[in-house]
Design a protein around this motif. Structure first.
Motif, PDB file in Angstrom:
ATOM      1  N   PRO A 157      17.101  -4.825 -22.550  1.00 54.97           N
ATOM      2  CA  PRO A 157      17.626  -5.916 -21.718  1.00 54.97           C
ATOM      3  C   PRO A 157      16.078  -6.920 -21.660  1.00 54.97           C
ATOM      4  O   PRO A 157      15.088  -6.320 -21.878  1.00 54.97           O
ATOM      5  CB  PRO A 157      17.617  -5.580 -20.340  1.00 54.97           C
ATOM      6  CG  PRO A 157      17.327  -4.091 -20.592  1.00 54.97           C
ATOM      7  CD  PRO A 157      17.448  -3.424 -21.758  1.00 54.97           C
ATOM      8  N   TYR A 158      16.304  -8.013 -20.857  1.00 56.97           N
ATOM      9  CA  TYR A 158      15.122  -9.005 -21.227  1.00 56.97           C
ATOM     10  C   TYR A 158      13.924  -8.307 -20.134  1.00 56.97           C
ATOM     11  O   TYR A 158      12.954  -9.049 -20.098  1.00 56.97           O
ATOM     12  CB  TYR A 158      15.516 -10.432 -20.263  1.00 56.97           C
ATOM     13  CG  TYR A 158      15.716 -10.501 -19.085  1.00 56.97           C
ATOM     14  CD1 TYR A 158      14.891 -10.730 -17.849  1.00 56.97           C
ATOM     15  CD2 TYR A 158      17.297 -10.098 -18.942  1.00 56.97           C
ATOM     16  CE1 TYR A 158      15.536 -10.740 -16.777  1.00 56.97           C
ATOM     17  CE2 TYR A 158      17.574  -9.922 -17.146  1.00 56.97           C
ATOM     18  CZ  TYR A 158      16.750 -10.529 -16.354  1.00 56.97           C
ATOM     19  OH  TYR A 158      16.871 -10.534 -15.236  1.00 56.97           O
ATOM     20  N   ILE A 159      14.312  -7.430 -19.230  1.00 56.35           N
ATOM     21  CA  ILE A 159      13.198  -6.940 -18.254  1.00 56.35           C
ATOM     22  C   ILE A 159      12.434  -6.040 -18.890  1.00 56.35           C
ATOM     23  O   ILE A 159      11.320  -5.459 -18.490  1.00 56.35           O
ATOM     24  CB  ILE A 159      13.722  -6.250 -16.991  1.00 56.35           C
ATOM     25  CG1 ILE A 159      15.079  -5.325 -17.462  1.00 56.35           C
ATOM     26  CG2 ILE A 159      14.486  -7.326 -16.239  1.00 56.35           C
ATOM     27  CD1 ILE A 159      14.727  -3.928 -17.508  1.00 56.35           C
ATOM     28  N   ALA A 160      12.435  -5.542 -20.153  1.00 56.17           N
ATOM     29  CA  ALA A 160      11.691  -4.508 -21.015  1.00 56.17           C
ATOM     30  C   ALA A 160      10.549  -5.044 -21.645  1.00 56.17           C
ATOM     31  O   ALA A 160      10.448  -5.419 -22.964  1.00 56.17           O
ATOM     32  CB  ALA A 160      12.509  -3.757 -22.045  1.00 56.17           C
ATOM     33  N   LEU A 191       0.834  -1.194   0.063  1.00 56.94           N
ATOM     34  CA  LEU A 191       0.004  -0.097  -0.117  1.00 56.94           C
ATOM     35  C   LEU A 191       0.821   1.181   0.092  1.00 56.94           C
ATOM     36  O   LEU A 191       1.821   1.131   0.773  1.00 56.94           O
ATOM     37  CB  LEU A 191      -0.881  -0.040   1.127  1.00 56.94           C
ATOM     38  CG  LEU A 191      -1.719  -1.348   1.453  1.00 56.94           C
ATOM     39  CD1 LEU A 191      -2.573  -1.008   2.571  1.00 56.94           C
ATOM     40  CD2 LEU A 191      -2.574  -1.409   0.110  1.00 56.94           C
ATOM     41  N   SER A 192       0.313   2.076  -0.730  1.00 60.68           N
ATOM     42  CA  SER A 192       1.429   3.556  -0.506  1.00 60.68           C
ATOM     43  C   SER A 192       0.397   4.649  -1.135  1.00 60.68           C
ATOM     44  O   SER A 192      -0.623   4.440  -1.397  1.00 60.68           O
ATOM     45  CB  SER A 192       2.075   3.361  -1.986  1.00 60.68           C
ATOM     46  OG  SER A 192       1.402   3.221  -3.207  1.00 60.68           O
ATOM     47  N   LYS A 193       0.977   5.919  -0.432  1.00 62.43           N
ATOM     48  CA  LYS A 193       0.144   6.954  -0.681  1.00 62.43           C
ATOM     49  C   LYS A 193       0.527   7.486  -2.140  1.00 62.43           C
ATOM     50  O   LYS A 193      -0.473   8.213  -2.780  1.00 62.43           O
ATOM     51  CB  LYS A 193       0.641   8.204   0.387  1.00 62.43           C
ATOM     52  CG  LYS A 193       0.363   7.629   1.855  1.00 62.43           C
ATOM     53  CD  LYS A 193       0.603   8.432   2.845  1.00 62.43           C
ATOM     54  CE  LYS A 193       0.329   8.172   4.347  1.00 62.43           C
ATOM     55  NZ  LYS A 193       0.564   9.287   5.347  1.00 62.43           N
ATOM     56  N   ILE A 194       1.726   7.590  -2.514  1.00 56.60           N
ATOM     57  CA  ILE A 194       2.036   7.870  -3.780  1.00 56.60           C
ATOM     58  C   ILE A 194       2.952   6.912  -4.454  1.00 56.60           C
ATOM     59  O   ILE A 194       3.759   6.391  -4.067  1.00 56.60           O
ATOM     60  CB  ILE A 194       2.662   9.309  -3.895  1.00 56.60           C
ATOM     61  CG1 ILE A 194       1.842  10.300  -3.669  1.00 56.60           C
ATOM     62  CG2 ILE A 194       3.469   9.710  -5.173  1.00 56.60           C
ATOM     63  CD1 ILE A 194       2.467  11.895  -3.417  1.00 56.60           C
ATOM     64  N   THR A 195       2.520   6.782  -5.862  1.00 58.23           N
ATOM     65  CA  THR A 195       3.375   5.653  -6.581  1.00 58.23           C
ATOM     66  C   THR A 195       3.960   6.267  -7.912  1.00 58.23           C
ATOM     67  O   THR A 195       3.134   7.017  -8.701  1.00 58.23           O
ATOM     68  CB  THR A 195       2.416   4.513  -6.937  1.00 58.23           C
ATOM     69  OG1 THR A 195       1.987   3.910  -5.791  1.00 58.23           O
ATOM     70  CG2 THR A 195       3.105   3.320  -7.896  1.00 58.23           C
ATOM     71  N   LEU A 196       5.188   6.218  -8.311  1.00 52.73           N
ATOM     72  CA  LEU A 196       5.872   6.370  -9.388  1.00 52.73           C
ATOM     73  C   LEU A 196       5.988   5.199 -10.158  1.00 52.73           C
ATOM     74  O   LEU A 196       6.760   4.317  -9.845  1.00 52.73           O
ATOM     75  CB  LEU A 196       7.106   7.307  -9.160  1.00 52.73           C
ATOM     76  CG  LEU A 196       7.770   7.634 -10.759  1.00 52.73           C
ATOM     77  CD1 LEU A 196       7.107   8.866 -11.023  1.00 52.73           C
ATOM     78  CD2 LEU A 196       9.181   7.650 -10.249  1.00 52.73           C
ATOM     79  N   LEU A 197       5.624   5.116 -11.513  1.00 55.17           N
ATOM     80  CA  LEU A 197       6.038   4.109 -12.419  1.00 55.17           C
ATOM     81  C   LEU A 197       7.102   4.436 -13.262  1.00 55.17           C
ATOM     82  O   LEU A 197       7.146   5.518 -13.861  1.00 55.17           O
ATOM     83  CB  LEU A 197       4.794   3.751 -13.410  1.00 55.17           C
ATOM     84  CG  LEU A 197       3.680   2.943 -12.868  1.00 55.17           C
ATOM     85  CD1 LEU A 197       2.475   2.911 -13.947  1.00 55.17           C
ATOM     86  CD2 LEU A 197       3.905   1.698 -12.294  1.00 55.17           C
ATOM     87  N   ALA A 198       8.224   3.902 -13.055  1.00 56.04           N
ATOM     88  CA  ALA A 198       9.254   3.982 -13.940  1.00 56.04           C
ATOM     89  C   ALA A 198       9.918   2.648 -14.648  1.00 56.04           C
ATOM     90  O   ALA A 198      11.148   2.124 -14.321  1.00 56.04           O
ATOM     91  CB  ALA A 198      10.676   4.453 -13.016  1.00 56.04           C
ATOM     92  N   THR A 199       8.912   2.013 -15.076  1.00 54.16           N
ATOM     93  CA  THR A 199       9.267   0.541 -15.648  1.00 54.16           C
ATOM     94  C   THR A 199       9.798   0.374 -16.880  1.00 54.16           C
ATOM     95  O   THR A 199       9.913  -0.915 -17.356  1.00 54.16           O
ATOM     96  CB  THR A 199       7.901  -0.180 -15.653  1.00 54.16           C
ATOM     97  OG1 THR A 199       6.936   0.490 -16.408  1.00 54.16           O
ATOM     98  CG2 THR A 199       7.325  -0.385 -14.286  1.00 54.16           C
ATOM     99  N   GLY A 200      10.160   1.306 -17.652  1.00 52.22           N
ATOM    100  CA  GLY A 200      10.899   1.292 -18.946  1.00 52.22           C
ATOM    101  C   GLY A 200       9.954   0.990 -20.093  1.00 52.22           C
ATOM    102  O   GLY A 200       9.001   1.189 -20.089  1.00 52.22           O
ATOM    103  N   GLY A 201      10.707   0.548 -20.968  1.00 49.09           N
ATOM    104  CA  GLY A 201      10.028   0.274 -22.388  1.00 49.09           C
ATOM    105  C   GLY A 201       9.385  -1.129 -22.433  1.00 49.09           C
ATOM    106  O   GLY A 201       9.168  -2.181 -21.602  1.00 49.09           O
ATOM    107  N   ASN A 202       9.444  -1.488 -23.893  1.00 49.37           N
ATOM    108  CA  ASN A 202       8.592  -2.662 -24.178  1.00 49.37           C
ATOM    109  C   ASN A 202       9.416  -3.428 -25.400  1.00 49.37           C
ATOM    110  O   ASN A 202       8.811  -4.182 -26.125  1.00 49.37           O
ATOM    111  CB  ASN A 202       7.184  -2.380 -24.511  1.00 49.37           C
ATOM    112  CG  ASN A 202       6.896  -1.343 -25.658  1.00 49.37           C
ATOM    113  OD1 ASN A 202       7.683  -1.131 -26.441  1.00 49.37           O
ATOM    114  ND2 ASN A 202       5.916  -0.551 -25.420  1.00 49.37           N
ATOM    115  N   GLY A 203      10.661  -3.018 -25.468  1.00 48.07           N
ATOM    116  CA  GLY A 203      11.175  -3.643 -26.810  1.00 48.07           C
ATOM    117  C   GLY A 203      11.394  -5.262 -26.786  1.00 48.07           C
ATOM    118  O   GLY A 203      11.438  -5.677 -27.768  1.00 48.07           O
ATOM    119  N   GLN A 204      11.149  -5.956 -25.783  1.00 39.67           N
ATOM    120  CA  GLN A 204      11.056  -7.486 -25.965  1.00 39.67           C
ATOM    121  C   GLN A 204       9.854  -7.911 -26.569  1.00 39.67           C
ATOM    122  O   GLN A 204       9.857  -9.118 -26.804  1.00 39.67           O
ATOM    123  CB  GLN A 204      11.036  -7.888 -24.535  1.00 39.67           C
ATOM    124  CG  GLN A 204      12.437  -7.828 -23.898  1.00 39.67           C
ATOM    125  CD  GLN A 204      13.578  -8.927 -24.633  1.00 39.67           C
ATOM    126  OE1 GLN A 204      13.006  -9.632 -25.111  1.00 39.67           O
ATOM    127  NE2 GLN A 204      14.774  -8.244 -24.194  1.00 39.67           N
TER     128      GLN A 204
END
Length: 532
Positions: free
Chosen positions: A216-219, A195-208
């Protein structure tokens, strides 16, 4: 678990935001979660550098702004471009203060590079591993903050909204709230809620989602897919940038080694199989044209010559200077039998960067309350139809700072939502065959590469959508009936990201920037962004 600030992703966007809120609120908890190791991010693999105006005798904000607008092909938000270019200089100084080391000339001035689409030398770099150096500096700074917890190997499944409290949530629902996330803890194999009060998404791209990518494989498009499922706004997904010069290796699938554009900025020349320099046939800027033009030119030469790659010629360049500026490229090529002083480098375009994503305003806010987005997963309005080289790290720093400024005003009035139910997995079982996931992944990457690549047609897009529909149905059955795994979640997210790319591409009845459709070879008089 409860945390005041939740940051999803540990690249430049997530880490700079975390450092700022942690310093501003030393008594509040800041939590960073990443699904892999802390440094396995798109940031780490950024070779070229950060674009910024630092030499005001030769360069200017106006030149950088104009270069960005030209590259964006009519779809940039001019106000956002001005914000990023002008505020970026201060953000670059901050990252230097945090310990990032950019190359300098013997006289102490920054050694500035030039890349495609830039009218001046303005790229700050650390040899050919700029992203690695920035990631190193930021993680070192993060480790010194007592109120930051960095949780590795923690896979985010979904954003928690009113939907999880039993309410009907649609794209028309006003004031959708983000209360936190459900995560799969890969170390305990349990699904937990944060649970969070504020969330920031910094999840990168979708190259995969493509067969060959510099990412990298996480994108795998996780952030975009989660926001879309949560009924948030997504835009401009059709604009996928293919880097013109990834190192070609026969049969490669997945992450390809990047040959930074800075090599061409220093004098590298693109040649076809006959040794001919071909870029002058496509653009007066030759090898330093914007990436969409260069990638299409290479693709055209490959199709005309029936080859799987073309070449980058560096044989005429100064050897010592090349090794000093591009040591990792030199060593990588040498490791596969290519001496860049004697041999041309085989190259081919590879999926590289998503210009669209989660729609944000000028403060990084998404359409979901208390949820921000920064970095490649966000669509801020900076890139338009095509990203100018080395603007991405600059954008991430600027919008993470702006998200921080907005968060400072928001945090005081937010309380935790304590009635969130636990994740219910009672009706699922263990997956019987992993081949069902791995084969679907191969099919997805193949259809996206063949049908939704550098050059598109209406027939290809229609075929891609039909096959995606089938993959979606099969994967949703697996998701409902088997226990959640990172592989299944990533496949599901990648199918969603691919669907958004194809749907956006189908809506755009023109060719513009990175979206080139031979059925609509010209720009439309009506310029607009495609939002989903």
């Amino acid at each position: 678990m409860e945390t005041d600030f939740l940051v999803i992703g540990s690249g430049i966007a997530g880490l700079t935001y975390a450092l700022k809120v942690a310093n501003r609120f030393p008594d509040r908890q800041v939590t960073i979660i990443t699904k892999a190791n802390a440094d396995e991010t798109n940031t780490k693999y950024a070779q070229g550098g950060v674009a910024g105006v630092t030499d005001f005798e030769k360069d200017s904000f106006e030149k950088h702004i104009q270069d960005t607008l030209i590259s964006g092909d009519g779809l940039c938000n001019e106000e956002i471009v001005e914000i990023v270019v002008k505020e970026g200089v201060e953000r670059i100084q901050e990252i230097i203060d945090w310990g990032a080391r950019f190359d300098k000339d013997p006289d102490g001035d920054f050694s500035l590079g030039r890349e495609g689409g830039h009218s001046e030398f303005r790229i700050l770099h650390h040899k050919d591993i700029t992203g690695w150096e920035i990631e190193r500096a930021l993680l070192t700074a993060i480790a010194k903050q007592k109120n930051i917890e960095l949780v590795k190997h923690c896979f985010v499944i979904d954003i928690i909204t009113q939907h999880h409290l039993g309410y009907l949530v649609t794209k028309s629902t006003p004031d959708i709230d983000c209360y936190g996330v459900y995560v799969l803890n890969l170390q305990t194999n349990r699904i937990e809620k944060i649970l969070s009060k504020i969330t920031l998404l910094a999840t990168g791209g979708n190259g995969q989602i493509y067969r060959t990518t510099t990412n990298p494989y996480i994108a795998t498009g996780d952030g975009v897919a989660m926001v879309y499922r949560a009924k948030g706004r997504i835009e401009n997904m059709e604009f996928i940038q293919f880097h013109p010069t990834a190192l070609y290796l026969p049969g490669i699938r997945g992450q390809a080694f990047l040959i930074t554009e800075a090599v061409r900025g220093d004098g590298g020349i693109l040649r076809n199989k006959n040794g001919e320099a071909f870029m002058e046939k496509y653009d007066e800027r030759k090898d330093l044209a914007p990436r969409d033009i260069v990638a299409r030119a290479i693709d055209s030469e490959m199709k005309k010559n029936g080859t799987e790659h073309e070449y980058l010629d560096c044989r005429h360049m100064d050897k010592d200077k090349f090794i000093h500026h591009f040591p990792n490229i030199y060593e990588k090529c040498l490791s596969i039998g290519i001496d860049v002083t004697k041999d041309m480098i085989p190259i081919a375009p590879a999926a590289h960067y998503s210009c669209g994503g989660i729609k944000t305003n000028e403060w990084g806010r998404t359409s979901i309350r208390h949820l921000y987005a920064s970095g490649e997963c966000a669509s801020t309005g900076l890139h338009g139809a095509n990203r100018l080289a080395s603007n991405s790290l600059l954008e991430a720093m600027v919008f993470s700072h702006r998200s921080f400024l907005d968060s400072v005003k928001e945090i005081e009035g937010i309380e935790f939502q304590t009635t969130i139910p636990d994740w219910n997995a009672s009706s699922t079982g263990d997956p019987k065959e992993m081949i069902l996931i791995t084969q679907s992944l191969k099919e997805l990457q193949l259809l996206m590469s063949d049908y939704v690549g550098i050059v598109r047609t209406n027939v290809r897009l229609e075929r891609a959508m039909n096959r995606l529909d089938l993959l979606h149905e099969e994967t949703e059955v697996l998701y409902r009936n088997t226990k959640i795994s990172p592989q299944l979640c990533e496949l599901r997210n990648m199918i969603t990201a691919a669907y958004l790319v194809v749907k956006s591409a189908s809506f755009r009845k023109e060719s513009r920037g990175l979206h080139y459709n031979t059925d609509y070879p010209y720009k439309s008089a009506l310029v607009q962004n495609v939002a989903l």
